[in-house]
Design a protein around this motif. Structure first.
Motif, mmCIF file in Angstrom:
data_model
loop_
_atom_site.group_PDB
_atom_site.id
_atom_site.type_symbol
_atom_site.label_atom_id
_atom_site.label_comp_id
_atom_site.label_asym_id
_atom_site.label_seq_id
_atom_site.Cartn_x
_atom_site.Cartn_y
_atom_site.Cartn_z
ATOM 1 N N ILE A 141 50.927 51.351 -68.896
ATOM 2 C CA ILE A 141 50.985 51.378 -67.442
ATOM 3 C C ILE A 141 51.707 52.669 -67.071
ATOM 4 O O ILE A 141 52.840 52.895 -67.513
ATOM 5 C CB ILE A 141 51.786 50.179 -66.882
ATOM 6 N N ILE A 142 51.025 53.532 -66.308
ATOM 7 C CA ILE A 142 51.645 54.812 -65.965
ATOM 8 C C ILE A 142 51.851 54.938 -64.460
ATOM 9 O O ILE A 142 51.119 54.342 -63.661
ATOM 10 C CB ILE A 142 50.812 56.009 -66.475
ATOM 11 N N VAL A 143 52.883 55.713 -64.090
ATOM 12 C CA VAL A 143 53.140 56.025 -62.679
ATOM 13 C C VAL A 143 53.337 57.532 -62.573
ATOM 14 O O VAL A 143 53.583 58.197 -63.579
ATOM 15 C CB VAL A 143 54.407 55.302 -62.145
ATOM 16 N N SER A 151 60.663 51.129 -63.924
ATOM 17 C CA SER A 151 60.346 50.143 -64.966
ATOM 18 C C SER A 151 59.304 49.178 -64.435
ATOM 19 O O SER A 151 58.991 49.175 -63.244
ATOM 20 C CB SER A 151 61.602 49.361 -65.336
ATOM 21 N N ILE A 152 58.806 48.356 -65.343
ATOM 22 C CA ILE A 152 57.831 47.354 -64.941
ATOM 23 C C ILE A 152 58.442 46.385 -63.926
ATOM 24 O O ILE A 152 57.778 45.975 -62.966
ATOM 25 C CB ILE A 152 57.312 46.600 -66.186
ATOM 26 N N SER A 153 59.722 46.078 -64.103
ATOM 27 C CA SER A 153 60.306 45.117 -63.146
ATOM 28 C C SER A 153 60.388 45.724 -61.741
ATOM 29 O O SER A 153 60.249 45.007 -60.751
ATOM 30 C CB SER A 153 61.655 44.589 -63.630
ATOM 31 N N ASP A 154 60.612 47.055 -61.635
ATOM 32 C CA ASP A 154 60.561 47.703 -60.309
ATOM 33 C C ASP A 154 59.192 47.482 -59.671
ATOM 34 O O ASP A 154 59.069 47.171 -58.484
ATOM 35 C CB ASP A 154 60.775 49.217 -60.438
ATOM 36 N N LEU A 232 55.471 53.417 -68.058
ATOM 37 C CA LEU A 232 56.492 52.384 -67.908
ATOM 38 C C LEU A 232 56.527 51.465 -69.116
ATOM 39 O O LEU A 232 57.574 50.994 -69.519
ATOM 40 C CB LEU A 232 56.232 51.554 -66.644
ATOM 41 N N THR A 233 55.334 51.209 -69.659
ATOM 42 C CA THR A 233 55.288 50.321 -70.822
ATOM 43 C C THR A 233 53.988 50.517 -71.575
ATOM 44 O O THR A 233 53.041 51.115 -71.047
ATOM 45 C CB THR A 233 55.412 48.843 -70.386
ATOM 46 N N ALA A 254 59.941 45.403 -72.230
ATOM 47 C CA ALA A 254 59.996 45.432 -70.772
ATOM 48 C C ALA A 254 60.257 44.035 -70.208
ATOM 49 O O ALA A 254 60.302 43.845 -68.995
ATOM 50 C CB ALA A 254 58.703 46.006 -70.207
ATOM 51 N N GLY A 255 60.419 43.073 -71.063
ATOM 52 C CA GLY A 255 60.799 41.731 -70.623
ATOM 53 C C GLY A 255 59.625 40.838 -70.272
ATOM 54 O O GLY A 255 59.785 39.837 -69.587
#
Lengths: 334, 500
Positions: A141-143, A151-154, A232-233, A254-255
C-alpha cells in the motif's frame, strides 16, 4: 487439420520475424510414444503467454523459456502470445491440447484463478496440469511522499472519519483484495477508484487524486527511491531483505492480522490437461533447475519478486487455497 | 549549464558507429513493419525485442526507438496509398491522404507526411529535452476529470469528420461508442454484451475495425463501381511544391504543438492527438471545404500531431516511469529486461542512456526523412499498377495484418465483418471517421467518467473544482456553438448598423 496448421504457421512467419523458427514445427517428429520414464520433448515446445508482449506475463514467459532452454539441452521453445479475453483465450488454447505435453502456459493468479471466479469462462485452473510456481509478487500500500498518512492505522482512522480515495487496477486485482482484507479486519471502507494499470494508479497518486494505491514492488520501487512515494505496508510474511524495501513493515507488523494468500500473485507454469506423470515431472524438474541459475536470480531481482518454487501437490494445494480464499472476498466486494 | 554538456555526451553516444548502425536498422525494420497493416509500433517493438537482447542496453533501446519511429512512418505510407492505416495513429492521415492519392497526388501526400513528421518531431524533441520535467508535472495535473473533459473536446471534432450529414456522423460516432461497451467492464470486471463468447471478453479491437472499414471496404466499393483505372502520375506531380509547403507551415507547427501536449498526458495517446490536430487545422484553414477531399494540410496536420505525440509520450515515460502510450509501455518493459529501472531517477542514474536515447531520436528522425523522401516516387508509382494486381495484394496484406494483431483468426473474421459493414456505409454515404473516433474515445470516456465520479464518491460536481477540466469544457462549448454565436453577433451588429 494439417492444412490449417500449416497455414497458421505460415501466416505467423509472414507476420513476425521473431517467430521465423516456427516453420520448424510443421514437420512433426513422431516419437510421442517414447518410454514414459524417460520422457523428454522431441519436437518444438510452445510457451503460451496469454497476454500482450511487454507485460509482466510476457517477461515471465520469456525468462522461463530462456531458463528452461539453458538447463535442458536440445530443446526448442517458442514463445507465443495468444492474447484475448483477458487471458481466457490463451488458457482455452491449452484446454484444447489435451494430453499434449508440448504446450506450457505462463500463468498468474489473475487469469488462472480470479477470472474464472468472476466470469463464465470455459476453463478453470484445476482443469489444467499444474507444473510449478516459480515466483511470487506481493502487494504494497503506497501513499505520496507528502501524504499526512504515516501508517496503515492513519489511513484506517481517516477512512473512519470520511471518504478516502484509493487507486486499484480492477475489482479482482491483488491491490483490491489487499484493501478488502484491511477493510474487513478494521471494519472500515475505502472509496475505490479503478484504473487500468499500475502505472495509471501511480499517476493518480502523484497527481493527488487518490490518497493511497496498491502496487507491487516492481511498480513502486523507483518512485520510492526517488522519494515520490512511501510504502505503508507490504502483504508479505517477512520483510524484504534489501533496501529500501526492507524498511517497509509487513502487514502483520502494521497490526493487521490476516491471511495474505489472496493478495499474492504467483507466477508459474501450467500445462495441458492429462499429462503423464513422467511428462509432468520432466517440466517440474526443468523449472526447479532453472530456479538455481543466474538467469533466474536476475529475473527475480530485476522484477522485485520473491523466489518461491512449489511443484506437484504443493503447487496444486496452493492454487486451491488461493481459490478458496479469494472467492468469498470477491463476493463481498461490490 | 549542464544541459549542453548532456547534449554533447548524448550526441556522442548516439553518433557512435555502432549506435548509428542499429538506429538505421531499427528505422528500416520499423518502416517495413509499419507497412504491414495491423503490425503497429507497439507490436513491432515487442516482437523485435528478443533480437536486441545481445546488444548493450543503450544500443538496444536506440534500435527499439528507431523501430518505433519507422513504424509510424510505414503506417503513413499505406494509409495514403491504399487507405489501410497500419496503426491507429495514422487513421486520420488516410482521410485526406487517400483522396490525394486517388487524384494522382500521392507523391506530395507522402512527402508532406515525411516532412511534417520530421519538422514537428524536431520541435517536440527540443521541448522534450529542454523541458521534460516541467511537462511531467503538468501531466500529473491531468487526472481522470481533465482527461474526461479532453475527450469531450475530442468528441466535438465529430462535426468536422461527418462529411455531408451531421446526423449520420453522430450516428456513426454513437455506434463506435456502443462498440466499446462490449467486453469486460473496466470497473467491475463483469462481462457485457459478450453472449458468453470468450473472444468478446477483451472487447472488439480497434485495428480489425480500422482495417475492415478502410481497406477491405474500399476494395469492395471500388470493385463494385467497376471502372477503376490505374492512377496516372507524372514525375513532376510527385514533388512537393512551394505552394504546398506554404499552405502547411503553420499547420505543422500548430498541430505539432497540440500533439505534443496531448502526447505528454498519460493515456491520451497519438490517435487522439491526430484527430484533434486535424480538427485544429480545419478550424483555422482557408480551405475548409477541401478537408476530407484531399487537402494537403489534413495530411500535414495529422502527421505532425501524431509524431509530436510520440515524442510527448516519452515525457512521462522517461521522467516518471509512467508510460505515455502503448508503445512506450512496451519500451518500459524493455528497460526492465535490460535491468534498468525506469522511474524519476532515470535522468540522474543513467544520464548517458537517457541523453543518448533522446539524441538518437534526432538522428532517427533525420534517417527516416533521408530514407523516405527519395523513395516517395517509388512508393507513389506502385499505384500505376493495374488494380487487378493491387486489390488482391491489399486484401492479402489486410488479412495477414488482421491475423497478426493477436496471432489468431478472430481478428480476420472481425476485419471481414467490418469490411462488409464498411462497404454498406460507403454505399449509403455514412462517414467512417466518426465511427473510428467513437471507438478511440468511447472506452476512455467511460473509464475516466467513472473514475471521476468514484473520486467524488458518486458525485459529478467534482468537475466544478477542477479548473483545467472546466476550461476544456468551455472550449468544447465554444467549438460547438461558436459559429452560431458569431452569426448571431454579426446579425445584431448589422441590424443596429442599419438602425443608426
Amino acid at each position: 487439420m494439417t492444412i490449417t496448421k500449416k497455414r497458421k504457421n505460415f501466416l505467423k512467419v509472414g507476420s513476425s520475424i521473431a517467430m521465423a523458427c516456427a516453420l520448424g514445427s510443421v514437420t512433426l517428429a513422431s516419437s510421442a510414444h517414447a518410454q514414459e520414464s524417460s520422457w523428454s520433448p522431441s519436437q518444438q515446445v510452445s510457451m503460451v503467454v496469454p497476454f500482450k508482449p511487454g507485460g509482466g506475463s510476457d517477461i515471465f514467459g520469456r525468462a522461463a523459456t530462456a531458463g528452461i532452454e539453458e538447463v535442458r539441452n536440445n530443446i526448442d521453445i517458442s514463445v507465443q502470445n495468444i492474447v484475448g479475453g483477458s487471458g481466457a483465450v490463451g488458457y482455452s488454447t491449452l484446454l484444447q491440447r489435451k494430453g499434449n505435453p508440448n504446450y506450457l502456459l505462463a500463468s498468474e493468479t489473475g487469469a488462472a484463478i480470479i477470472l474464472p471466479i468472476m466470469n463464465d469462462v470455459p476453463y478453470n485452473w484445476d482443469k489444467l496440469t499444474p507444473i510449478a510456481e516459480a515466483a511470487e509478487d506481493h502487494t504494497m500500500i503506497i501513499v505520496a511522499n507528502d501524504s499526512p498518512y504515516k501508517s496503515i492505522s492513519d489511513l484506517v482512522d481517516a477512512a473512519k472519519e470520511g471518504q478516502v480515495n484509493i487507486a486499484i487496477s480492477g475489482k479482482g486485482s491483488p491491490a483490491s483484495l489487499s484493501f478488502k482484507l484491511i477493510e474487513k479486519d478494521q471494519d472500515v471502507s475505502f472509496n475505490r477508484v479503478v484504473f487500468e494499470s499500475g502505472s495509471a494508479n501511480n499517476a493518480a497518486l502523484l497527481g493527488g487524486d487518490v490518497a493511497a494505491a496498491g502496487a507491487n514492488p516492481g511498480e513502486a520501487i523507483e518512485l520510492i527511491k526517488a522519494d515520490k512515494v512511501r510504502a505503508l505496508t507490504i502483504f508479505k510474511d517477512e520483510r524484504f531483505d534489501r533496501a529500501p524495501l526492507s524498511e517497509v513493515p509487513t502487514i502483520a507488523e502494521a497490526g493487521i492480522d490476516v491471511d495474505i494468500t489472496p493478495t499474492l500473485q504467483f507466477r508459474g507454469v501450467l500445462a495441458s490437461p492429462g499429462l503423464s506423470e513422467a511428462q509432468q515431472t520432466y517440466w517440474e524438474n526443468a523449472i526447479k533447475e532453472w530456479s538455481k541459475t543466474e538467469g533466474y536470480k536476475t529475473y527475480i531481482n530485476n522484477n522485485y519478486l520473491t523466489p518461491k518454487v512449489r511443484t506437484g501437490d504443493e503447487f496444486a494445494d496452493f492454487l486451491a487455497k488461493q481459490h478458496d480464499t479469494i472467492a468469498p472476498l470477491l463476493k463481498e466486494t461490490d | 549549464m549542464d544541459f549542453f554538456a548532456h547534449l554533447v555526451t548524448g550526441f556522442g553516444t548516439a553518433l557512435s558507429p555502432m549506435n548509428l548502425l542499429y538506429c538505421f536498422i531499427g528505422v528500416l525494420l520499423g518502416t517495413v513493419i509499419g507497412l504491414l497493416p495491423g503490425l503497429g509500433s507497439a507490436t513491432g517493438v515487442a516482437l523485435l525485442l528478443p533480437l536486441t537482447l545481445n546488444l548493450s542496453p543503450t544500443t538496444a533501446l536506440i534500435m527499439l526507438a528507431g523501430i518505433y519511429y519507422g513504424a509510424q512512418y510505414g503506417a503513413t505510407i499505406t494509409s495514403i496509398l491504399i487507405a489501410t492505416p497500419g496503426d491507429s495513429a495514422s487513421v486520420v492521415t488516410a482521410i485526406d491522404g487517400y483522396p490525394m492519392a486517388r487524384q494522382g497526388r500521392a507523391g506530395p501526400a507522402l512527402a508532406i507526411g515525411a516532412v511534417s513528421s520530421f519538422v514537428s518531431g524536431i520541435i517536440s524533441l527540443i521541448l522534450l529535452m529542454a523541458l521534460a520535467p516541467v511537462f511531467a508535472s503538468l501531466a500529473l495535473h491531468f487526472g481522470a476529470p481533465e482527461i474526461c473533459a479532453l475527450i469531450v473536446l475530442g468528441f466535438t471534432s465529430i462535426v468536422g469528420f461527418s462529411g455531408t450529414s451531421r446526423t449520420k456522423g453522430l450516428a456513426m460516432a454513437a455506434l463506435g461508442v456502443a462498440i466499446t461497451t462490449i467486453g469486460l467492464d473496466p470497473q467491475s470486471g463483469n462481462a457485457r454484451f459478450t453472449f458468453g463468447f470468450i473472444n468478446l471478453f477483451g472487447g472488439i479491437g480497434f485495428l480489425p475495425v480500422v482495417i475492415g472499414l478502410f481497406a477491405v471496404a474500399e476494395v469492395l466499393h471500388q470493385v463494385r463501381s467497376g471502372k477503376v483505372e490505374p492512377i496516372r502520375t507524372h514525375f513532376r506531380d510527385m514533388i512537393l511544391k512551394r505552394e504546398d509547403w506554404r499552405r502547411c507551415r503553420t499547420t505543422i507547427c500548430g498541430s505539432g504543438l497540440l500533439g505534443f501536449f496531448i502526447g505528454v498526458l498519460p493515456g491520451a495517446g497519438a490517435t487522439l492527438a491526430s484527430f484533434l490536430g486535424y480538427d485544429l487545422a480545419r478550424h483555422f484553414s482557408k480551405h475548409k471545404d477541401e478537408f476530407g477531399k484531399g487537402a494537403i494540410e489534413g495530411v500535414a496536420a495529422s502527421e505532425a500531431a501524431n509524431s509530436a505525440a510520440v515524442n510527448g509520450a516519452f515525457v512521462p515515460t522517461l521522467t516518471l516511469g509512467i508510460p505515455g502510450s502503448g508503445t512506450t509501455a512496451v519500451l518500459l518493459g524493455a528497460f526492465i529486461v535490460f535491468g534498468i529501472q525506469p522511474g524519476p531517477l532515470l535522468f540522474t542514474n543513467e544520464p548517458d542512456l537517457v541523453w543518448g536515447l533522446m539524441c538518437s531520436f534526432f538522428i532517427g528522425s533525420a534517417i527516416l526523412l533521408l530514407l523516405n523522401l527519395p523513395l516517395v516516387p517509388v512508393f507513389a508509382s506502385l499505384l500505376r499498377f493495374r488494380y487487378a494486381l493491387i486489390y488482391p495484394c491489399i486484401l492479402f496484406l489486410s488479412f495477414i495484418g488482421a491475423y497478426a494483431i493477436e496471432n489468431r483468426m478472430w481478428g480476420v473474421w472481425l476485419t471481414l465483418a467490418f469490411g462488409i459493414i464498411g462497404y454498406f456505409m460507403k454505399r449509403y454515404d455514412y462517414p467512417t471517421a466518426p465511427l473510428i473516433l467513437g471507438i478511440v474515445l468511447g472506452g476512455m470516456f467511460e473509464k475516466t467518467l467513472i473514475q471521476t465520479s468514484s473520486m467524488g464518491g458518486g458525485d459529478l460536481t467534482i468537475f466544478l473544482n477542477r479548473p483545467i477540466a472546466m476550461v476544456l469544457f468551455a472550449l468544447a462549448a465554444l467549438i460547438l456553438y461558436g459559429p452560431y454565436l458569431a452569426k448571431i453577433y454579426s446579425k445584431i451588429r448589422r441590424a443596429s448598423a442599419r438602425k443608426a
